[in-house]
Design a protein around this motif. Structure first.
Motif, PDB file in Angstrom:
ATOM      1  N   GLY A   1       0.785  -1.217   0.000  1.00 32.40           N
ATOM      2  CA  GLY A   1       0.000   0.000   0.000  1.00 32.40           C
ATOM      3  C   GLY A   1       0.817   1.267   0.000  1.00 32.40           C
ATOM      4  O   GLY A   1       0.281   2.352   0.237  1.00 32.40           O
ATOM      5  N   GLU A   2       2.135   1.169  -0.246  1.00 25.37           N
ATOM      6  CA  GLU A   2       3.001   2.333  -0.286  1.00 25.37           C
ATOM      7  C   GLU A   2       3.677   2.399  -1.654  1.00 25.37           C
ATOM      8  O   GLU A   2       3.951   1.386  -2.271  1.00 25.37           O
ATOM      9  N   GLN A   3       3.960   3.604  -2.074  1.00 27.64           N
ATOM     10  CA  GLN A   3       4.679   3.783  -3.320  1.00 27.64           C
ATOM     11  C   GLN A   3       5.421   5.111  -3.275  1.00 27.64           C
ATOM     12  O   GLN A   3       4.806   6.179  -3.338  1.00 27.64           O
ATOM     13  N   ARG A   4       6.730   5.041  -3.118  1.00 25.50           N
ATOM     14  CA  ARG A   4       7.563   6.229  -3.061  1.00 25.50           C
ATOM     15  C   ARG A   4       8.161   6.472  -4.445  1.00 25.50           C
ATOM     16  O   ARG A   4       8.752   5.579  -5.040  1.00 25.50           O
ATOM     17  N   LEU A   5       7.999   7.681  -4.922  1.00 18.72           N
ATOM     18  CA  LEU A   5       8.524   8.055  -6.230  1.00 18.72           C
ATOM     19  C   LEU A   5       9.715   8.990  -6.029  1.00 18.72           C
ATOM     20  O   LEU A   5       9.544  10.123  -5.567  1.00 18.72           O
ATOM     21  N   PRO A   6      10.925   8.548  -6.350  1.00 19.96           N
ATOM     22  CA  PRO A   6      12.100   9.428  -6.206  1.00 19.96           C
ATOM     23  C   PRO A   6      12.146  10.447  -7.340  1.00 19.96           C
ATOM     24  O   PRO A   6      11.824  10.152  -8.488  1.00 19.96           O
ATOM     25  N   ALA A   7      12.559  11.662  -7.005  1.00 17.62           N
ATOM     26  CA  ALA A   7      12.646  12.748  -7.988  1.00 17.62           C
ATOM     27  C   ALA A   7      14.015  13.408  -7.900  1.00 17.62           C
ATOM     28  O   ALA A   7      14.701  13.321  -6.884  1.00 17.62           O
ATOM     29  N   ARG A   8      14.408  14.060  -8.981  1.00 12.75           N
ATOM     30  CA  ARG A   8      15.699  14.756  -9.025  1.00 12.75           C
ATOM     31  C   ARG A   8      15.621  16.057  -8.244  1.00 12.75           C
ATOM     32  O   ARG A   8      14.612  16.759  -8.283  1.00 12.75           O
ATOM     33  N   GLU A   9      16.713  16.364  -7.549  1.00 13.69           N
ATOM     34  CA  GLU A   9      16.822  17.632  -6.845  1.00 13.69           C
ATOM     35  C   GLU A   9      17.953  18.422  -7.485  1.00 13.69           C
ATOM     36  O   GLU A   9      19.095  17.948  -7.549  1.00 13.69           O
ATOM     37  N   ARG A  10      17.618  19.608  -7.955  1.00 14.20           N
ATOM     38  CA  ARG A  10      18.607  20.467  -8.614  1.00 14.20           C
ATOM     39  C   ARG A  10      18.723  21.794  -7.872  1.00 14.20           C
ATOM     40  O   ARG A  10      17.821  22.211  -7.166  1.00 14.20           O
ATOM     41  N   GLU A  11      19.857  22.418  -8.077  1.00 16.50           N
ATOM     42  CA  GLU A  11      20.095  23.734  -7.508  1.00 16.50           C
ATOM     43  C   GLU A  11      19.155  24.741  -8.162  1.00 16.50           C
ATOM     44  O   GLU A  11      19.083  24.828  -9.388  1.00 16.50           O
ATOM     45  N   ARG A  12      18.465  25.482  -7.326  1.00 22.26           N
ATOM     46  CA  ARG A  12      17.573  26.505  -7.852  1.00 22.26           C
ATOM     47  C   ARG A  12      18.377  27.758  -8.190  1.00 22.26           C
ATOM     48  O   ARG A  12      19.233  28.190  -7.420  1.00 22.26           O
ATOM     49  N   GLY A  13      18.102  28.316  -9.347  1.00 21.63           N
ATOM     50  CA  GLY A  13      18.886  29.447  -9.833  1.00 21.63           C
ATOM     51  C   GLY A  13      18.662  30.706  -9.020  1.00 21.63           C
ATOM     52  O   GLY A  13      17.556  30.993  -8.561  1.00 21.63           O
ATOM     53  N   GLY A  14      19.736  31.483  -8.813  1.00 18.61           N
ATOM     54  CA  GLY A  14      19.655  32.769  -8.153  1.00 18.61           C
ATOM     55  C   GLY A  14      19.367  32.711  -6.667  1.00 18.61           C
ATOM     56  O   GLY A  14      18.873  33.681  -6.108  1.00 18.61           O
ATOM     57  N   GLU A  15      19.676  31.602  -5.983  1.00 17.89           N
ATOM     58  CA  GLU A  15      19.389  31.501  -4.561  1.00 17.89           C
ATOM     59  C   GLU A  15      20.677  31.623  -3.759  1.00 17.89           C
ATOM     60  O   GLU A  15      21.784  31.526  -4.285  1.00 17.89           O
ATOM     61  N   HIS A  16      20.515  31.829  -2.474  1.00 14.73           N
ATOM     62  CA  HIS A  16      21.643  31.963  -1.575  1.00 14.73           C
ATOM     63  C   HIS A  16      22.090  30.578  -1.119  1.00 14.73           C
ATOM     64  O   HIS A  16      21.287  29.767  -0.664  1.00 14.73           O
ATOM     65  N   LEU A  17      23.375  30.326  -1.233  1.00  8.74           N
ATOM     66  CA  LEU A  17      23.970  29.075  -0.781  1.00  8.74           C
ATOM     67  C   LEU A  17      24.713  29.335   0.518  1.00  8.74           C
ATOM     68  O   LEU A  17      25.597  30.203   0.574  1.00  8.74           O
ATOM     69  N   ILE A  18      24.358  28.595   1.561  1.00  8.98           N
ATOM     70  CA  ILE A  18      25.011  28.726   2.859  1.00  8.98           C
ATOM     71  C   ILE A  18      26.146  27.713   2.921  1.00  8.98           C
ATOM     72  O   ILE A  18      25.923  26.509   2.784  1.00  8.98           O
ATOM     73  N   ILE A  19      27.359  28.202   3.120  1.00 12.53           N
ATOM     74  CA  ILE A  19      28.553  27.360   3.139  1.00 12.53           C
ATOM     75  C   ILE A  19      29.048  27.256   4.580  1.00 12.53           C
ATOM     76  O   ILE A  19      29.260  28.266   5.252  1.00 12.53           O
ATOM     77  N   PHE A  20      29.228  26.023   5.036  1.00 12.20           N
ATOM     78  CA  PHE A  20      29.805  25.751   6.351  1.00 12.20           C
ATOM     79  C   PHE A  20      31.196  25.164   6.123  1.00 12.20           C
ATOM     80  O   PHE A  20      31.333  24.048   5.620  1.00 12.20           O
ATOM     81  N   ASP A  21      32.208  25.937   6.512  1.00 12.74           N
ATOM     82  CA  ASP A  21      33.595  25.610   6.171  1.00 12.74           C
ATOM     83  C   ASP A  21      34.371  25.276   7.442  1.00 12.74           C
ATOM     84  O   ASP A  21      34.383  26.053   8.406  1.00 12.74           O
ATOM     85  N   TRP A  22      35.024  24.101   7.438  1.00 20.39           N
ATOM     86  CA  TRP A  22      35.863  23.684   8.569  1.00 20.39           C
ATOM     87  C   TRP A  22      37.040  24.638   8.762  1.00 20.39           C
ATOM     88  O   TRP A  22      37.487  24.862   9.888  1.00 20.39           O
TER      89      TRP A  22
END
Length: 319
Positions: free
Chosen positions: A217-238
């Motif tokens: 009774g379950e059905q999971r559909l995987p989808a692609r995840e892409r970077e959205r254009g013009g958005e802010h990327l938060i970088i966590f740097d060691w």
């Protein structure tokens, strides 16, 4: 369950049964009553048959830790354990105990597999040693318990560091924001996620659909995840200058807190560690980022595991 010594102990009903058998045996010898002799012989035969059934119940059973698990240090979690039955007959009443956590598998069909969750709180991050996993069964009459203590530390899960306290404002330390992609663009491929309601079927990865889940009774559909254009990327740097003076464990906790905040807000993030990089949006690639934090050297020094208590027949030296 191989490469482990089998332990056998009598339960309370088993001790009562053995005591009753001995008492009836002495009474039969003293009285010469044939009915008592017959009753004692039946009880002895029952003990032998129950022992043989108990041995067959545990033979050919393999217990292992499910791979690719990531737990959190100093936080109650669930350790997934897989039980494989490679025999042509079913498995009945299997008990698993890990420190204070215990679970029972009532039935496992022939050539079947089951997954059980045992509560466990890892003391530190990294790859801490697991307590001995006690696996056994008192089937069929609960007179005798047979089992083994398995050392599964080599296959244990990785443990991610705990997040720094939420009350301390550390979100800006080690964090850099930059704009990625062009406005209106699709961006680079990040990973695979669950399909959102109302999303087009063209984004579904049909080769990764598990059609066997339809029967449940379950059905999971995987989808692609892409970077959205013009958005802010938060970088966590060691290697961020704001983190240079911190101890390694505290630095990891700060990065974990910032990562959790970005995931909860559904923002695009990137974690840069000496061992590699992980990038995602929301929970996409979140487990990969936790694995990088868990494997960062130097690992904490773990206390040696407590030795199991000596058997009752061995004398202990006075300290």
């Amino acid at each position: 369950m191989k490469h482990a010594r089998t332990a056998v102990r009598l339960s309370r009903p088993g001790k009562v049964f053995v005591g009753l058998t001995l008492a009836l045996g002495f009474a039969a010898v003293n009285s010469g009553n044939n009915v008592l002799f017959l009753l004692v012989s039946m009880m002895l035969a029952l003990m032998v048959l129950s022992g043989m059934v108990a041995l067959l119940n545990l033979k050919g059973v393999q217990v292992r830790i499910v791979s690719q698990q990531i737990l959190e240090a100093q936080r109650p979690g669930a350790l997934l354990v897989a039980v494989d039955n490679h025999r042509p007959w079913p498995l009945l009443m299997l008990e698993l105990r890990l420190t204070e956590g215990q679970t029972l598998l009532p039935y496992l069909p022939a050539h079947g597999q089951a997954r059980l969750a045992l509560p466990w709180q890892p003391p530190l991050r990294g790859h801490p040693p697991l307590p001995l996993l006690r696996v056994g069964s008192a089937f069929p009459f609960a007179f005798v318990w047979r089992g083994q203590d398995l050392d599964l530390t080599a296959t244990g899960p990785w443990v991610a560091p705990a997040a720094s306290p939420a009350g301390i404002k550390l979100q800006e330390e080690g964090r850099v924001e930059e704009t990625v992609g062009k406005p209106g663009g699709s961006g680079d491929f990040l990973g695979v996620r669950d399909r959102l309601p109302g999303e087009g079927l063209s984004a579904v990865l049909w080769r990764r659909v598990d059609w066997a889940l339809r029967a449940q009774g379950e059905q999971r559909l995987p989808a692609r995840e892409r970077e959205r254009g013009g958005e802010h990327l938060i970088i966590f740097d060691w290697e961020a200058p704001a983190l240079a003076e911190m101890e390694p464990e505290w630095r990891l906790q700060v990065l974990r807190r910032g990562l959790d905040d970005a995931v909860a807000a559904g923002q695009a993030w990137q974690l840069r560690m000496p061992g590699g990089r992980a990038a995602g949006v929301g929970r996409v690639a979140y487990e990969a980022a936790l694995l990088l934090l868990a494997q960062q050297p130097p690992l904490p020094v773990y206390a040696p595991a407590a030795a199991p208590p000596a058997p009752w027949w061995r004398f202990r030296r006075a300290s």
